[in-house]
Design a protein around this motif. Structure first.
Motif, PDB file in Angstrom:
ATOM      1  N   GLU A   1      -2.172 -10.688   9.799  1.00  0.00           N
ATOM      2  CA  GLU A   1      -0.958 -10.310  10.531  1.00  0.00           C
ATOM      3  C   GLU A   1      -0.853  -8.793  10.616  1.00  0.00           C
ATOM      4  N   LEU A   2       0.079  -8.333  11.418  1.00  0.00           N
ATOM      5  CA  LEU A   2       0.372  -6.916  11.550  1.00  0.00           C
ATOM      6  C   LEU A   2       1.533  -6.587  10.612  1.00  0.00           C
ATOM      7  N   ALA A   3       1.327  -5.612   9.747  1.00  0.00           N
ATOM      8  CA  ALA A   3       2.371  -5.202   8.801  1.00  0.00           C
ATOM      9  C   ALA A   3       3.437  -4.395   9.526  1.00  0.00           C
ATOM     10  N   VAL A   4       4.570  -4.224   8.886  1.00  0.00           N
ATOM     11  CA  VAL A   4       5.689  -3.461   9.440  1.00  0.00           C
ATOM     12  C   VAL A   4       5.257  -2.045   9.806  1.00  0.00           C
ATOM     13  N   CYS A   5       4.365  -1.452   9.011  1.00  0.00           N
ATOM     14  CA  CYS A   5       3.901  -0.074   9.257  1.00  0.00           C
ATOM     15  C   CYS A   5       2.786  -0.001  10.294  1.00  0.00           C
ATOM     16  N   GLY A   6       2.260  -1.135  10.728  1.00  0.00           N
ATOM     17  CA  GLY A   6       1.188  -1.159  11.722  1.00  0.00           C
ATOM     18  C   GLY A   6      -0.186  -1.482  11.161  1.00  0.00           C
ATOM     19  N   ALA A   7      -0.322  -1.616   9.850  1.00  0.00           N
ATOM     20  CA  ALA A   7      -1.612  -1.957   9.241  1.00  0.00           C
ATOM     21  C   ALA A   7      -1.931  -3.429   9.489  1.00  0.00           C
ATOM     22  N   ILE A   8      -3.205  -3.727   9.626  1.00  0.00           N
ATOM     23  CA  ILE A   8      -3.646  -5.118   9.757  1.00  0.00           C
ATOM     24  C   ILE A   8      -3.949  -5.618   8.357  1.00  0.00           C
ATOM     25  N   VAL A   9      -3.287  -6.710   7.953  1.00  0.00           N
ATOM     26  CA  VAL A   9      -3.379  -7.207   6.585  1.00  0.00           C
ATOM     27  C   VAL A   9      -3.529  -8.721   6.567  1.00  0.00           C
ATOM     28  N   GLN A  10      -3.965  -9.229   5.429  1.00  0.00           N
ATOM     29  CA  GLN A  10      -4.017 -10.672   5.225  1.00  0.00           C
ATOM     30  C   GLN A  10      -2.840 -11.045   4.332  1.00  0.00           C
ATOM     31  N   VAL A  11      -2.043 -12.017   4.778  1.00  0.00           N
ATOM     32  CA  VAL A  11      -0.854 -12.408   4.023  1.00  0.00           C
ATOM     33  C   VAL A  11      -1.261 -13.072   2.715  1.00  0.00           C
ATOM     34  N   TRP A  12      -0.580 -12.673   1.666  1.00  0.00           N
ATOM     35  CA  TRP A  12      -0.804 -13.180   0.315  1.00  0.00           C
ATOM     36  C   TRP A  12       0.489 -13.874  -0.084  1.00  0.00           C
ATOM     37  N   GLY A  13       0.573 -15.171   0.188  1.00  0.00           N
ATOM     38  CA  GLY A  13       1.823 -15.911   0.059  1.00  0.00           C
ATOM     39  C   GLY A  13       2.411 -16.039  -1.323  1.00  0.00           C
ATOM     40  N   THR A  14       1.653 -15.722  -2.372  1.00  0.00           N
ATOM     41  CA  THR A  14       2.185 -15.876  -3.721  1.00  0.00           C
ATOM     42  C   THR A  14       2.975 -14.661  -4.186  1.00  0.00           C
ATOM     43  N   GLN A  15       2.987 -13.601  -3.392  1.00  0.00           N
ATOM     44  CA  GLN A  15       3.696 -12.374  -3.774  1.00  0.00           C
ATOM     45  C   GLN A  15       5.034 -12.289  -3.041  1.00  0.00           C
ATOM     46  N   LYS A  16       5.982 -11.601  -3.630  1.00  0.00           N
ATOM     47  CA  LYS A  16       7.281 -11.373  -2.996  1.00  0.00           C
ATOM     48  C   LYS A  16       7.429  -9.881  -2.706  1.00  0.00           C
ATOM     49  N   TRP A  17       7.750  -9.537  -1.448  1.00  0.00           N
ATOM     50  CA  TRP A  17       7.866  -8.145  -1.050  1.00  0.00           C
ATOM     51  C   TRP A  17       8.958  -7.427  -1.833  1.00  0.00           C
ATOM     52  N   GLU A  18      10.026  -8.132  -2.188  1.00  0.00           N
ATOM     53  CA  GLU A  18      11.104  -7.512  -2.948  1.00  0.00           C
ATOM     54  C   GLU A  18      10.591  -6.954  -4.275  1.00  0.00           C
ATOM     55  N   ARG A  19       9.550  -7.545  -4.837  1.00  0.00           N
ATOM     56  CA  ARG A  19       8.987  -7.082  -6.104  1.00  0.00           C
ATOM     57  C   ARG A  19       7.848  -6.087  -5.869  1.00  0.00           C
ATOM     58  N   VAL A  20       6.932  -6.419  -4.973  1.00  0.00           N
ATOM     59  CA  VAL A  20       5.755  -5.579  -4.720  1.00  0.00           C
ATOM     60  C   VAL A  20       6.142  -4.271  -4.029  1.00  0.00           C
ATOM     61  N   GLY A  21       7.121  -4.320  -3.129  1.00  0.00           N
ATOM     62  CA  GLY A  21       7.491  -3.155  -2.331  1.00  0.00           C
ATOM     63  C   GLY A  21       8.036  -1.987  -3.119  1.00  0.00           C
ATOM     64  N   ILE A  22       8.537  -2.239  -4.318  1.00  0.00           N
ATOM     65  CA  ILE A  22       9.068  -1.136  -5.112  1.00  0.00           C
ATOM     66  C   ILE A  22       8.058  -0.617  -6.129  1.00  0.00           C
ATOM     67  N   GLY A  23       6.877  -1.252  -6.171  1.00  0.00           N
ATOM     68  CA  GLY A  23       5.843  -0.834  -7.115  1.00  0.00           C
ATOM     69  C   GLY A  23       5.028   0.343  -6.616  1.00  0.00           C
ATOM     70  N   ARG A  24       4.111   0.797  -7.460  1.00  0.00           N
ATOM     71  CA  ARG A  24       3.275   1.954  -7.116  1.00  0.00           C
ATOM     72  C   ARG A  24       2.224   1.645  -6.065  1.00  0.00           C
ATOM     73  N   THR A  25       1.892   0.362  -5.850  1.00  0.00           N
ATOM     74  CA  THR A  25       0.855   0.027  -4.878  1.00  0.00           C
ATOM     75  C   THR A  25       1.427  -0.501  -3.567  1.00  0.00           C
ATOM     76  N   GLY A  26       2.759  -0.530  -3.448  1.00  0.00           N
ATOM     77  CA  GLY A  26       3.390  -0.931  -2.195  1.00  0.00           C
ATOM     78  C   GLY A  26       3.355   0.218  -1.202  1.00  0.00           C
ATOM     79  N   CYS A  27       3.139  -0.098   0.050  1.00  0.00           N
ATOM     80  CA  CYS A  27       3.078   0.914   1.110  1.00  0.00           C
ATOM     81  C   CYS A  27       4.430   1.622   1.226  1.00  0.00           C
ATOM     82  N   PRO A  28       4.455   2.963   1.087  1.00  0.00           N
ATOM     83  CA  PRO A  28       5.725   3.688   1.176  1.00  0.00           C
ATOM     84  C   PRO A  28       6.392   3.564   2.546  1.00  0.00           C
ATOM     85  N   GLU A  29       5.589   3.499   3.608  1.00  0.00           N
ATOM     86  CA  GLU A  29       6.157   3.372   4.949  1.00  0.00           C
ATOM     87  C   GLU A  29       6.801   1.998   5.128  1.00  0.00           C
TER      88      GLU A  29
END
Length: 86
Positions: free
Chosen positions: A43-71
């Motif tokens: 899929e296309l990410a919000v920032c425009g990157a092409i990514v593969q969805v990883w359904g076991t993760q939650k953006w609310e948790r990953v997005g605030i971590g050090r490896t979440g895309c800042p954009e």
């Protein structure tokens, strides 16, 4: 409130040179259907990157971590806490 799935940006496996490791491999993907149904899809990410969805993760948790895309975090307002009005 929008729902976001988590996408993972993998380095190009077919690159003849050393593949560049992304600094922020986790991205937000707008989920127009349940994130579990998107699992494994490209899929296309919000920032425009092409990514593969990883359904076991939650953006609310990953997005605030050090490896979440800042954009993606900025565009989805991940990690922002509401403050009490005085």
């Amino acid at each position: 409130m929008s729902t976001y799935a988590v996408g993972f940006a993998r380095p190009d496996r077919w690159s003849g040179s050393q593949p560049s490791q992304p600094s922020y491999p986790w991205h937000a993907v707008e989920a127009h259907r349940p994130p579990a149904e998107l699992d494994g899809e490209v899929e296309l990410a919000v920032c425009g990157a092409i990514v593969q969805v990883w359904g076991t993760q939650k953006w609310e948790r990953v997005g605030i971590g050090r490896t979440g895309c800042p954009e993606c975090a900025r565009l989805t307002a991940a990690g922002r806490r509401l403050t009490r009005a005085s």
